[in-house]
Design a protein around this motif. Structure first.
Motif, PDB file in Angstrom:
ATOM      1  N   GLN A   1       0.831  -1.206   0.000  1.00  0.00           N
ATOM      2  CA  GLN A   1       0.000   0.000   0.000  1.00  0.00           C
ATOM      3  C   GLN A   1       0.863   1.253   0.000  1.00  0.00           C
ATOM      4  O   GLN A   1       0.553   2.238  -0.676  1.00  0.00           O
ATOM      5  N   GLN A   2       1.980   1.249   0.735  1.00  0.00           N
ATOM      6  CA  GLN A   2       2.883   2.406   0.731  1.00  0.00           C
ATOM      7  C   GLN A   2       3.485   2.616  -0.654  1.00  0.00           C
ATOM      8  O   GLN A   2       3.616   3.749  -1.127  1.00  0.00           O
TER       9      GLN A   2
ATOM     10  N   GLN B   1       2.140   1.777  -3.503  1.00  0.00           N
ATOM     11  CA  GLN B   1       1.092   2.296  -4.380  1.00  0.00           C
ATOM     12  C   GLN B   1       0.872   3.774  -4.137  1.00  0.00           C
ATOM     13  O   GLN B   1       0.643   4.532  -5.079  1.00  0.00           O
ATOM     14  N   ILE B   2       0.948   4.197  -2.893  1.00  0.00           N
ATOM     15  CA  ILE B   2       0.726   5.610  -2.587  1.00  0.00           C
ATOM     16  C   ILE B   2       1.885   6.457  -3.098  1.00  0.00           C
ATOM     17  O   ILE B   2       1.687   7.516  -3.707  1.00  0.00           O
TER      18      ILE B   2
ATOM     19  N   PRO C   1      -0.501   3.849  -8.728  1.00  0.00           N
ATOM     20  CA  PRO C   1      -1.274   2.613  -8.644  1.00  0.00           C
ATOM     21  C   PRO C   1      -0.735   1.478  -9.512  1.00  0.00           C
ATOM     22  O   PRO C   1      -0.872   0.322  -9.177  1.00  0.00           O
TER      23      PRO C   1
END
Length: 135
Positions: free
Chosen positions: A108-109, A111-112, A116
């Motif tokens: 998730q980090q 992707q941020i 994406p």
């Protein structure tokens, strides 16, 4: 009116109830003797030989003993199995769950920070995202 009397048979006393003539009807199943189920079953035991009765008693006692031992063994085995599972397996499950959660947070980090598409393509951290191509 009901007449009640006592007579002894061997060592036990049996209650005998005599029904009045108006209530006594063999066609309806009402008998002159009023016995409980236990008294009737006890009376039926006398028709079997002593050897058979003692064998049935020993068999019943052995069955009860085996059932008690099986219950005790099952309780012990269940306790050993449950505690072993808690000591040996649960820490492994918790650790793998923690590692999966850390990997998910890292993804998730990425992707941020990188966009994406980078999280799915498995790009190297620190590299620039791929430039959009011309169509």
């Amino acid at each position: 009116m009901v007449k009640t009397g006592w007579h002894t048979e061997r060592e036990s006393a049996v209650k005998v109830t005599v029904w009045p003539e108006s209530k006594c009807c063999p066609a309806r199943g009402i008998s002159k003797l009023d016995e409980t189920l236990v008294e009737r079953l006890w009376g039926l035991t006398e028709m079997f030989p002593d050897r058979l009765r003692s064998a049935a008693e020993v068999s019943a006692q052995c069955s009860l003993s085996v059932a008690k031992k099986l219950y005790s063994f099952t309780r012990s085995a269940l306790w050993v199995g449950t505690t072993s599972f808690m000591i040996l397996v649960l820490p492994v499950i918790f650790e793998t769950e923690r590692l999966q959660l850390e990997q998910q947070q890292l993804q998730q980090q990425r992707q941020i920070l990188l966009g994406p598409n980078t999280g799915m393509s498995g790009g190297m951290p620190g590299m620039m995202p791929p430039a959009p191509g011309k169509m």
